[in-house]
Motif scaffolding. Structure first.
Motif, PDB file in Angstrom:
ATOM      1  N   THR A  81       0.217  -1.272  -0.317  1.00  0.00           N
ATOM      2  CA  THR A  81       0.298  -0.297  -0.037  1.00  0.00           C
ATOM      3  C   THR A  81       0.783   1.464   0.247  1.00  0.00           C
ATOM      4  N   GLY A  82       1.677   0.585   0.011  1.00  0.00           N
ATOM      5  CA  GLY A  82       2.963   2.258  -0.141  1.00  0.00           C
ATOM      6  C   GLY A  82       3.434   2.542  -1.147  1.00  0.00           C
ATOM      7  N   TYR A  83       3.349   1.753  -1.768  1.00  0.00           N
ATOM      8  CA  TYR A  83       4.171   2.005  -3.288  1.00  0.00           C
ATOM      9  C   TYR A  83       2.262   2.768  -4.101  1.00  0.00           C
ATOM     10  N   SER A  84       3.195   3.550  -5.057  1.00  0.00           N
ATOM     11  CA  SER A  84       2.004   4.611  -5.841  1.00  0.00           C
ATOM     12  C   SER A  84       2.358   4.481  -7.751  1.00  0.00           C
ATOM     13  N   ASN A 108      -4.947   3.801  -7.536  1.00  0.00           N
ATOM     14  CA  ASN A 108      -5.227   5.803  -7.223  1.00  0.00           C
ATOM     15  C   ASN A 108      -3.906   6.097  -8.005  1.00  0.00           C
TER      16      ASN A 108
HETATM   17  C1  LIG Z   1      -4.386   5.001  -2.478  1.00  0.00           C
HETATM   18  O1  LIG Z   1      -5.903   4.905  -2.169  1.00  0.00           O
HETATM   19  C2  LIG Z   1      -6.834   4.314  -0.937  1.00  0.00           C
HETATM   20  C3  LIG Z   1      -8.055   4.978  -0.610  1.00  0.00           C
HETATM   21  O2  LIG Z   1      -8.939   4.568  -1.945  1.00  0.00           O
HETATM   22  C4  LIG Z   1      -5.801   5.318   0.569  1.00  0.00           C
HETATM   23  O3  LIG Z   1      -6.550   4.413   1.336  1.00  0.00           O
HETATM   24  C5  LIG Z   1      -4.709   4.761  -0.056  1.00  0.00           C
HETATM   25  O4  LIG Z   1      -4.153   4.943   1.233  1.00  0.00           O
HETATM   26  C6  LIG Z   1      -4.293   5.649  -1.174  1.00  0.00           C
HETATM   27  N1  LIG Z   1      -2.783   5.125  -1.296  1.00  0.00           N
HETATM   28  C7  LIG Z   1      -1.591   5.539  -2.328  1.00  0.00           C
HETATM   29  C8  LIG Z   1      -0.635   4.960  -1.737  1.00  0.00           C
HETATM   30  O5  LIG Z   1      -1.403   6.388  -1.877  1.00  0.00           O
END
Ligand SMILES: *[C@@H]1O[C@H](CO)[C@@H](O)[C@H](O)[C@H]1NC(C)=O
Ligand SMILES: *[C@@H]1O[C@H](CO)[C@@H](O)[C@H](O)[C@H]1NC(C)=O
Ligand SMILES: *[C@@H]1O[C@H](CO)[C@@H](O)[C@H](O)[C@H]1NC(C)=O
Ligand SMILES: *[C@@H]1O[C@H](CO)[C@@H](O)[C@H](O)[C@H]1NC(C)=O
Ligand SMILES: *[C@@H]1O[C@H](CO)[C@@H](O)[C@H](O)[C@H]1NC(C)=O
Ligand SMILES: *[C@@H]1O[C@H](CO)[C@@H](O)[C@H](O)[C@H]1NC(C)=O
Length: 782
Positions: A81-84, A108
């Motif tokens: 979840t730390g990746y984007s 995201n």
């Molecule tokens: C991606 O979006 C979700 C909500 O849809 C959020 O909780 C999460 O932190 C986001 N992740 C990043 C890496 O931005």
């Protein structure tokens, strides 16, 4: 390579397609790439990369394109979840071996335009609210995975946020039903084949006014087809075959002005086929086989003169084959098998020169097989089995050069089985259970000795005068039995898939194209046209194709390519070669077309065995002109493909798609592809077809060209230039022909004016040719 300050990694092949085959990358994707923090585009498609995608790569803030399709990548995608990938616009993971869930963080990437991960083994449930963010999404292609949409309502509602969505393909995944919210989706193309969709089609489907293509083939949808579909005024392709739809063939179909392809091979549709069918002027493929329709075939069907494929097989249609069947001048496939049609085969069917597949099997046809069937020059498959046909098998069928399958079994035929042409290759299976066929031993029938012939003469008499009386009596009894029997017989059918895929779009991967063309080998090179190179190829299933590889100098052009191709695929003009598929990546675009190896004009013109008459030649040239006109003028631009073909592409080197002799003078001097150049080539072709002289004929030396030769022959010595086969006509007719010839040659010369501006346009050409044709046909009718 630098581009906009970022690193740009491309495979060796992107400059030269041939390299793809010879030097693909293999091994794994180095994780160090993930540290190139300014990298914008990572393009590694069409290689032999294996292993998984290093997780760092899914956290690159500048990356706009991650293109790794057509490799052997595997494993789940790293989900941290730390990746984007905040800048990501293009994500192509298709045709690899990825498994596992689609990580939520991909959704995201709010700039995503193109999301393609078809042909993998992703599984798990798609997040329900995933699309809220993806405001720019145009392509969402996840077909052929193992993904589950657990709540259709939420999924489709969230997709309605994607206002630019054009192309949605969910086939081969799991979807419970079609909710009302589907009506608010803007996509032009929606496909969800084999998804296990149950329930009804919601009325709201009729609200998707942008829809061009809707394909729900092979699901469990039941209930009636909602009458609201008439709101789909742009819809070109509707496939609902292989579902459990009930009810009737609704009259609203007749009001769908753009509908070109309608596939309704179901089991349970019943009732009549409405007469409004005649209003479906845009329909070219009509597949309603394997239902329980039981009316007469409405006579209006025979006035849908541009229809290409008709399948009414395996229903309970009754009535006759009327002479008007001959109106279907463009028809390629006509399947009326397994019905209750009782009449003879009208001789007017013979002028259907484009018909390739004719099946009238398992009806109640009687009478003899018209000798003139031998004129149906395109015929590949002819099935007349299981009828009550009498008489002989016409010898004229021997001359059909493309004939591959025939079946005359289970009739009452007699006499000699022809044994020339393709008949040499047919087996006894095609002639079983007839009255008195004779011929070559390999047909497993008695040889035709004189006695047999004499006997069969006698038999003919019996058949003609005595048998009918006996037969009528038996028939009355038989009818009663059959009627009773039919009430209980279930209409089981197996034809569904084979038939309905005939016109359905195909997926052809880049890899298949590479194989089909031997890696775009020079020996497969056919020519170079205004917008790319054309290669001939052969798919694994043996189908011959022509692949047009589009030159993409500017990437802007390529953006809406898929949408355009799909529009093109569904847009058919009867003179246009059928586009089977398109294959495209970021840097490779192609159109896959039917390869027209059969029946080239050349063959008919230059082979001594075939000779086209004046009218046939005229018709061919009208067809060619219509196709050109179609490409040149407005029609195509609706779909934006015109920009690939228009004069803007003039920098393209035109070596010779049109070969020497057909080229307009300005090609030599300026190397320009233009509409006016096509007109010139057309003019030369027009001269060629009526003189039977190629522009490169030995007689044309020094300043005598085909063009000057003809222009000198006008007006008094036309006889000397026209094809001698046309001169052999006697009597008054020849005067008429000379008059028409003179008009045609003048027309050809106005196509070949030296100055492009002075040339006439294709619309005018067609108008003139049609005028000539009217005169010719009018004269013959008298
Ligand atoms: C991606 O979006 C979700 C909500 O849809 C959020 O909780 C999460 O932190 C986001 N992740 C990043 C890496 O931005
Ligand atoms: C992803 O990249 C951002 C900076 O772009 C960084 O702050 C973050 O720590 C990275 N995440 C991981 C899990 O490495
Ligand atoms: C598809 O996914 C389900 C779980 O969602 C799994 O049980 C099944 O084995 C998968 N099928 C294939 C063919 O991978
Ligand atoms: C579709 O959109 C309209 C207008 O935005 C809205 O009123 C309606 O509730 C939507 N329908 C569904 C089924 O979501
Ligand atoms: C008959 O079949 C053979 C092999 O399948 C083929 O080579 C030959 O061209 C065929 N002949 C005709 C007349 O169709
Ligand atoms: C011809 O039709 C009959 C009856 O339907 C069938 O048994 C036979 O196999 C067919 N022959 C060929 C060559 O397809």
């Amino acid at each position: 390579m630098k581009e906009k300050g970022g690193l740009f990694i491309v495979p060796l092949c992107s400059q030269n397609i041939n390299n793809i085959v010879s030097y693909p990358f293999s091994g794994t994707i180095p994780k160090e790439i993930g540290y190139l923090d300014k990298l914008e585009r990572l393009l590694l498609f069409n290689n032999r990369l294996s292993g998984s995608i290093p997780s760092k790569i899914l956290n690159m803030s500048s990356l706009t394109a991650l293109v790794v399709d057509h490799n052997s990548l595997s494993g789940p995608l790293p989900s941290n979840t730390g990746y984007s990938l905040p800048s990501l616009q293009y994500l192509y993971l298709n045709e690899n071996n990825f498994v596992g869930n689609i990580p939520n963080n991909i959704f995201n990437s709010s700039n995503l335009i193109d999301f393609q991960l078809y042909d993998n083994a992703f599984s798990g449930t798609l997040p329900n609210i995933a699309f809220g963010n993806l405001r720019f999404l145009e392509f969402f292609l996840i077909y052929d995975n193992n993904l589950t949409i657990d709540d259709s309502h939420q999924f489709f509602t969230s997709l309605t946020n994607c206002r630019y969505l054009k192309y949605l393909d969910l086939s081969g995944n799991h979807i419970p039903n079609l909710p009302k919210s589907i009506g608010n989706i803007t996509s032009e193309y929606i496909r969800a084949e084999s998804c296990g969709i149950g329930g009804y089609i919601p009325l709201e489907v009729g609200n998707m006014s942008n829809l061009l293509f809707f394909d729900m083939y092979d699901n469990n949808i039941n209930g009636p087809i909602p009458r609201s579909v008439k709101g789909l005024q742009k819809l070109q392709h509707l496939s609902l075959s292989k579902n459990g739809l009930q009810g009737s063939f609704i009259e609203e179909f007749c009001e769908m002005k753009s509908l070109g392809e309608l596939y309704l091979n179901n089991k349970k549709l019943s009732g009549v086929l409405p007469t409004c069918l005649g209003n479906m002027s845009s329909i070219i493929r009509l597949y309603i086989g394997s239902n329980s329709l039981n009316s007469k075939i409405p006579s209006s069907l025979w006035s849908v003169i541009d229809i290409l494929q008709v399948d009414l097989s395996s229903n309970a249609f009754i009535g006759n084959l009327p002479p008007e069947i001959g109106n279907l001048r463009a028809i390629i496939l006509l399947d009326l098998s397994r019905n209750q049609i009782s009449s003879n085969i009208p001789t007017t069917i013979s002028p259907l020169q484009t018909l390739q597949k004719l099946s009238l099997a398992d009806n109640k046809l009687n009478g003899s097989i018209p000798e003139s069937l031998g004129q149906m020059i395109s015929l590949i498959s002819l099935d007349l089995s299981q009828n009550m046909l009498t008489g002989v098998i016409p010898k004229s069928l021997e001359s059909l050069v493309y004939l591959q399958n025939i079946n005359f079994s289970y009739n009452r035929l007699q006499g000699e089985i022809p044994n020339d042409g393709h008949f040499k290759n047919f087996t006894a299976q095609s002639f079983m259970h007839n009255d008195a066929l004779c011929g070559d031993p390999h047909f497993q029938v008695p040889t035709c000795s004189k006695q047999v012939k004499k006997w069969s003469m006698e038999k003919k008499l019996i058949l003609k005068y005595i048998l009918p009386i006996v037969v009528s009596a038996i028939l009355v009894v038989a009818c009663i039995i059959v009627l009773k029997h039919n009430k209980t017989r279930k209409n089981e059918n197996t034809l569904g898939r084979g038939l309905s895929t005939l016109g359905a779009p195909r997926r052809i991967s880049y890899y298949e194209l590479v194989q089909a063309t031997n890696g775009f080998n020079e020996s497969n090179f056919l020519g170079r046209g205004a917008f790319g190179s054309v290669y001939q190829g052969k798919l694994l299933d043996g189908e011959m194709i022509a692949v047009k590889v589009i030159d993409l100098q500017s990437e802007a052009k390529s953006k809406s390519f898929d949408a355009e191709c799909n529009a093109m695929r569904n847009l058919r003009h009867r003179n246009l070669v059928k586009i089977i598929s398109s294959c495209s990546n970021l840097d490779f675009k192609s159109l896959v077309m039917e390869f027209m190896s059969n029946g080239s004009v050349e063959k008919w013109l230059y082979s001594n065995n075939y000779c086209l008459n004046f009218l046939q030649r005229l018709n061919i040239m009208i067809d060619v002109a219509s196709a050109l006109e179609y490409l040149h003028h407005a029609h195509v631009s609706d779909f934006g493909i015109a920009k690939l073909m228009d004069e803007g592409q003039s920098q393209t080197h035109t070596q010779t798609l049109a070969t020497i002799g057909y080229l307009a003078p300005e090609y030599g001097s300026r190397g320009i592809v233009s509409v006016k150049g096509d007109v010139y080539s057309y003019g030369i072709m027009l001269m060629e077809i009526f003189t039977k002289r190629k522009p490169i004929d030995d007689m044309f030396v020094a300043e005598l060209s085909l063009k000057t030769w003809i222009s000198r022959s006008l007006p008094n010595s036309i006889m000397e230039v026209m094809d001698s086969n046309l001169v052999q006509i006697t009597g008054d007719e020849i005067d008429d022909i000379l008059t028409h010839m003179s008009s045609i040659f003048s027309l050809a010369l106005s196509c070949c004016e030296d100055s492009p501006e002075a040339r006439i346009n294709m619309a005018e050409v067609i108008a003139s040719l049609i005028k000539i044709k009217t005169l010719v046909v009018g004269a013959n009718a008298v």
